[in-house]
Design a protein around this motif. Structure first.
Motif, PDB file in Angstrom:
ATOM      1  N   THR A  78       0.677  -1.290  -0.105  1.00  0.00           N
ATOM      2  CA  THR A  78       0.196  -0.403  -0.329  1.00  0.00           C
ATOM      3  C   THR A  78       1.117   1.598  -0.370  1.00  0.00           C
ATOM      4  OG1 THR A  78      -0.320   0.255   2.448  1.00  0.00           O
ATOM      5  CG2 THR A  78      -1.844  -1.417   1.954  1.00  0.00           C
ATOM      6  N   GLU A  79       0.321   1.947  -0.565  1.00  0.00           N
ATOM      7  CA  GLU A  79       1.363   3.638  -0.620  1.00  0.00           C
ATOM      8  C   GLU A  79       0.038   4.686  -0.191  1.00  0.00           C
ATOM      9  OE1 GLU A  79       3.321   6.323  -3.332  1.00  0.00           O
ATOM     10  OE2 GLU A  79       2.587   4.863  -3.520  1.00  0.00           O
ATOM     11  N   VAL A  80       0.561   4.629   1.684  1.00  0.00           N
ATOM     12  CA  VAL A  80      -1.166   5.745   1.789  1.00  0.00           C
ATOM     13  C   VAL A  80      -0.173   7.056   2.362  1.00  0.00           C
ATOM     14  CG1 VAL A  80      -2.582   5.930   3.976  1.00  0.00           C
ATOM     15  CG2 VAL A  80      -1.851   3.761   2.771  1.00  0.00           C
ATOM     16  N   CYS A  81      -1.091   8.203   2.354  1.00  0.00           N
ATOM     17  CA  CYS A  81      -0.638   9.456   3.045  1.00  0.00           C
ATOM     18  C   CYS A  81      -0.857   9.535   4.976  1.00  0.00           C
ATOM     19  CB  CYS A  81      -0.865  10.762   2.014  1.00  0.00           C
ATOM     20  SG  CYS A  81      -0.618  12.009   2.885  1.00  0.00           S
ATOM     21  N   VAL A  82      -0.001   9.610   5.573  1.00  0.00           N
ATOM     22  CA  VAL A  82      -0.001   9.544   6.985  1.00  0.00           C
ATOM     23  C   VAL A  82       0.441  10.505   7.476  1.00  0.00           C
ATOM     24  CG1 VAL A  82       0.009   8.135   8.923  1.00  0.00           C
ATOM     25  CG2 VAL A  82       0.608   7.049   6.472  1.00  0.00           C
ATOM     26  N   HIS A  89       4.509  10.324  14.926  1.00  0.00           N
ATOM     27  CA  HIS A  89       5.468   9.445  13.745  1.00  0.00           C
ATOM     28  C   HIS A  89       6.435   8.942  13.305  1.00  0.00           C
ATOM     29  CE1 HIS A  89       6.933  10.988  10.236  1.00  0.00           C
ATOM     30  NE2 HIS A  89       8.222  12.029  10.827  1.00  0.00           N
ATOM     31  N   GLU A  90       6.963   8.817  14.580  1.00  0.00           N
ATOM     32  CA  GLU A  90       7.982   8.121  15.162  1.00  0.00           C
ATOM     33  C   GLU A  90       7.028   6.490  15.150  1.00  0.00           C
ATOM     34  OE1 GLU A  90      11.508   8.061  14.765  1.00  0.00           O
ATOM     35  OE2 GLU A  90      10.899  10.272  14.845  1.00  0.00           O
ATOM     36  N   LEU A  91       6.438   5.755  14.978  1.00  0.00           N
ATOM     37  CA  LEU A  91       6.054   5.035  15.330  1.00  0.00           C
ATOM     38  C   LEU A  91       5.041   4.573  14.362  1.00  0.00           C
ATOM     39  CD1 LEU A  91       3.735   1.972  16.173  1.00  0.00           C
ATOM     40  CD2 LEU A  91       2.397   3.144  16.475  1.00  0.00           C
ATOM     41  N   VAL A  92       4.362   5.682  13.174  1.00  0.00           N
ATOM     42  CA  VAL A  92       4.074   5.172  11.495  1.00  0.00           C
ATOM     43  C   VAL A  92       5.488   4.540  11.055  1.00  0.00           C
ATOM     44  CG1 VAL A  92       3.683   6.596   9.388  1.00  0.00           C
ATOM     45  CG2 VAL A  92       2.298   6.785  11.950  1.00  0.00           C
ATOM     46  N   PRO A  96       5.801  -1.339   6.935  1.00  0.00           N
ATOM     47  CA  PRO A  96       6.549  -1.346   6.150  1.00  0.00           C
ATOM     48  C   PRO A  96       5.438  -0.827   4.210  1.00  0.00           C
ATOM     49  CG  PRO A  96       5.574  -3.036   6.423  1.00  0.00           C
ATOM     50  CD  PRO A  96       5.391  -2.226   7.654  1.00  0.00           C
ATOM     51  N   GLY A  97       5.803  -0.053   3.550  1.00  0.00           N
ATOM     52  CA  GLY A  97       5.536   0.042   2.435  1.00  0.00           C
ATOM     53  C   GLY A  97       6.461   1.751   2.286  1.00  0.00           C
ATOM     54  N   ASN A  98       5.699   2.054   0.547  1.00  0.00           N
ATOM     55  CA  ASN A  98       6.489   3.547   0.160  1.00  0.00           C
ATOM     56  C   ASN A  98       5.415   4.891   0.836  1.00  0.00           C
ATOM     57  OD1 ASN A  98       8.129   5.432  -0.628  1.00  0.00           O
ATOM     58  ND2 ASN A  98       6.269   4.834  -3.040  1.00  0.00           N
ATOM     59  N   HIS A  99       4.918   4.628   2.171  1.00  0.00           N
ATOM     60  CA  HIS A  99       3.890   5.780   2.295  1.00  0.00           C
ATOM     61  C   HIS A  99       4.406   7.770   2.869  1.00  0.00           C
ATOM     62  CE1 HIS A  99       1.888   1.813   3.244  1.00  0.00           C
ATOM     63  NE2 HIS A  99       2.709   1.798   4.337  1.00  0.00           N
ATOM     64  N   ASN A 100       4.198   7.998   2.372  1.00  0.00           N
ATOM     65  CA  ASN A 100       4.277   9.377   2.802  1.00  0.00           C
ATOM     66  C   ASN A 100       3.743  10.059   3.927  1.00  0.00           C
ATOM     67  OD1 ASN A 100       5.010  12.292   2.479  1.00  0.00           O
ATOM     68  ND2 ASN A 100       2.987  13.112   0.798  1.00  0.00           N
ATOM     69  N   CYS A 101       4.453   9.564   5.147  1.00  0.00           N
ATOM     70  CA  CYS A 101       4.704  10.442   6.649  1.00  0.00           C
ATOM     71  C   CYS A 101       5.097  12.448   6.981  1.00  0.00           C
ATOM     72  CB  CYS A 101       5.382   9.574   7.491  1.00  0.00           C
ATOM     73  SG  CYS A 101       5.320   7.938   7.023  1.00  0.00           S
ATOM     74  N   ILE A 102       4.060  12.274   7.045  1.00  0.00           N
ATOM     75  CA  ILE A 102       3.828  14.053   7.479  1.00  0.00           C
ATOM     76  C   ILE A 102       3.373  14.347   8.950  1.00  0.00           C
ATOM     77  CG2 ILE A 102       2.880  16.386   6.382  1.00  0.00           C
ATOM     78  CD1 ILE A 102       1.866  14.733   4.502  1.00  0.00           C
ATOM     79  N   ILE A 103       4.136  14.843   9.342  1.00  0.00           N
ATOM     80  CA  ILE A 103       3.924  15.775  10.690  1.00  0.00           C
ATOM     81  C   ILE A 103       2.933  17.464  11.073  1.00  0.00           C
ATOM     82  CG2 ILE A 103       5.378  16.427  13.061  1.00  0.00           C
ATOM     83  CD1 ILE A 103       7.521  14.855  12.204  1.00  0.00           C
ATOM     84  N   PHE A 104       2.040  17.413  11.709  1.00  0.00           N
ATOM     85  CA  PHE A 104       1.309  18.125  11.253  1.00  0.00           C
ATOM     86  C   PHE A 104       0.604  18.663  12.270  1.00  0.00           C
ATOM     87  CE2 PHE A 104      -2.805  19.153   8.980  1.00  0.00           C
ATOM     88  CZ  PHE A 104      -2.482  19.216   7.861  1.00  0.00           C
ATOM     89  N   GLU A 105       1.093  20.295  12.548  1.00  0.00           N
ATOM     90  CA  GLU A 105       1.474  21.322  14.049  1.00  0.00           C
ATOM     91  C   GLU A 105       0.336  22.329  13.326  1.00  0.00           C
ATOM     92  OE1 GLU A 105       5.941  20.866  15.456  1.00  0.00           O
ATOM     93  OE2 GLU A 105       5.211  21.703  13.554  1.00  0.00           O
ATOM     94  N   PRO A 106       0.130  22.581  14.447  1.00  0.00           N
ATOM     95  CA  PRO A 106      -1.019  24.065  14.343  1.00  0.00           C
ATOM     96  C   PRO A 106      -0.167  24.974  12.996  1.00  0.00           C
ATOM     97  CG  PRO A 106      -0.816  23.700  16.367  1.00  0.00           C
ATOM     98  CD  PRO A 106       0.279  22.972  16.245  1.00  0.00           C
ATOM     99  N   GLY A 107      -1.410  25.245  12.075  1.00  0.00           N
ATOM    100  CA  GLY A 107      -0.920  26.113  11.090  1.00  0.00           C
ATOM    101  C   GLY A 107      -0.291  25.332   9.611  1.00  0.00           C
ATOM    102  N   THR A 108      -0.443  24.433  10.132  1.00  0.00           N
ATOM    103  CA  THR A 108      -0.190  23.216   8.596  1.00  0.00           C
ATOM    104  C   THR A 108      -1.434  22.816   7.791  1.00  0.00           C
ATOM    105  OG1 THR A 108       2.360  22.429   9.866  1.00  0.00           O
ATOM    106  CG2 THR A 108       1.253  21.014   8.149  1.00  0.00           C
ATOM    107  N   GLN A 109      -1.146  23.107   6.197  1.00  0.00           N
ATOM    108  CA  GLN A 109      -2.069  22.865   5.734  1.00  0.00           C
ATOM    109  C   GLN A 109      -1.464  21.577   4.655  1.00  0.00           C
ATOM    110  OE1 GLN A 109      -3.647  26.282   3.651  1.00  0.00           O
ATOM    111  NE2 GLN A 109      -4.809  26.736   5.297  1.00  0.00           N
ATOM    112  N   TRP A 110      -2.656  20.017   4.352  1.00  0.00           N
ATOM    113  CA  TRP A 110      -2.225  19.858   3.051  1.00  0.00           C
ATOM    114  C   TRP A 110      -3.262  19.408   2.615  1.00  0.00           C
ATOM    115  CZ3 TRP A 110       2.128  17.261   2.018  1.00  0.00           C
ATOM    116  CH2 TRP A 110       2.163  16.484   1.194  1.00  0.00           C
ATOM    117  N   THR A 111      -3.747  19.637   1.114  1.00  0.00           N
ATOM    118  CA  THR A 111      -4.328  19.444   0.073  1.00  0.00           C
ATOM    119  C   THR A 111      -4.345  18.008  -0.213  1.00  0.00           C
ATOM    120  OG1 THR A 111      -4.775  21.677  -0.119  1.00  0.00           O
ATOM    121  CG2 THR A 111      -5.447  20.937  -1.592  1.00  0.00           C
ATOM    122  N   ILE A 112      -4.718  16.949  -0.660  1.00  0.00           N
ATOM    123  CA  ILE A 112      -5.339  15.788  -1.582  1.00  0.00           C
ATOM    124  C   ILE A 112      -6.392  15.964  -1.887  1.00  0.00           C
ATOM    125  CG2 ILE A 112      -6.195  14.667   0.635  1.00  0.00           C
ATOM    126  CD1 ILE A 112      -4.532  12.205  -0.394  1.00  0.00           C
TER     127      ILE A 112
END
Length: 230
Positions: A78-82, A89-92, A96-112
């Protein structure tokens, strides 16, 4: 937008373009650590076979970031945006897998796809915990994550929230029903959906007060349009 309650604080947001799963808990991990936290509702296995584009993990507590549950979605094939808190984050990263792992903090934006995600502060026992606003077609859906009522949160929020999803169990640094009722009103949400009940307790949030209250049904669509017609 189709929104389904997955139990506890879990939500599934689905549009024609993207599927976002928030804080899924589909195991007995909590009971293994604390016998008092026995699951009171059954797992509906069809949700274990979903293929979310995004896993959104608001903080690193077992009923929100559960290693057993994550193993169904974060596989080698699988390939998941986490999108997760710094603590989760460290657990994620261990999966396995080619996942896009992103840390979110107040003010952060992500569009999908057709959804924009914006992180806002949560005041919980985990310092890096966050809430999130999901915006699609001009409607803003606010998932507070686990949090206490705090006026600093209200200062950051937009004034046109369509629906807020918030905890009401009053334990573990979460709002109780009275504070959640006030928070829902003070954030000017049109609709308010109480979460974080019924999984480990016998709470039914009938005392939660809001003019646009919707008490969700487990594994069913939360239908705002149907409620508006009543």
């Amino acid at each position: 937008m189709k929104i389904t309650w997955l139990g506890q604080a879990g939500l599934l947001f689905e549009t024609d373009q993207v599927t976002i799963m928030v804080d899924p808990y589909f195991s007995d991990s909590c009971e293994k650590r604390n016998k008092r936290l026995k699951r009171r509702v059954q797992v509906k296995e069809e949700f274990l076979h979903k293929s979310p584009n995004v896993l959104l993990l608001t903080h690193n507590h077992l009923d929100h970031t559960d290693p057993e549950t994550l193993s169904f979605y974060l596989r080698q094939d699988t390939e998941v945006c986490v999108i997760s808190s710094k603590a989760a984050h460290e657990l994620v990263l261990t999966y396995p897998g080619n996942h896009n792992c992103i840390i979110f903090e107040p003010g952060t934006q992500w569009t999908i796809g057709d959804i924009r995600l914006t992180a806002v502060k949560a005041f919980h026992s985990e310092e890096s915990a966050f809430g999130v606003i999901l915006e699609q077609d001009g409607k803003k859906y606010y998932v507070t994550g686990d949090t206490l009522y705090n006026t600093h949160i209200l200062e950051e929020l937009p004034k046109d929230i369509f629906a807020v999803f918030l905890p009401v169990n009053g334990r573990g640094n979460n709002m109780n029903i009275q504070d959640a009722s006030e928070f829902a009103r003070d954030c000017n949400a049109k609709w308010a959906v109480p979460l974080h009940w019924g999984m480990f307790d016998d709470i039914v949030p009938l005392e939660f007060e809001h003019s646009g209250r919707i008490i969700p049904k487990l594994y069913e669509k939360i239908d705002f349009e149907e409620e508006a017609e009543r």
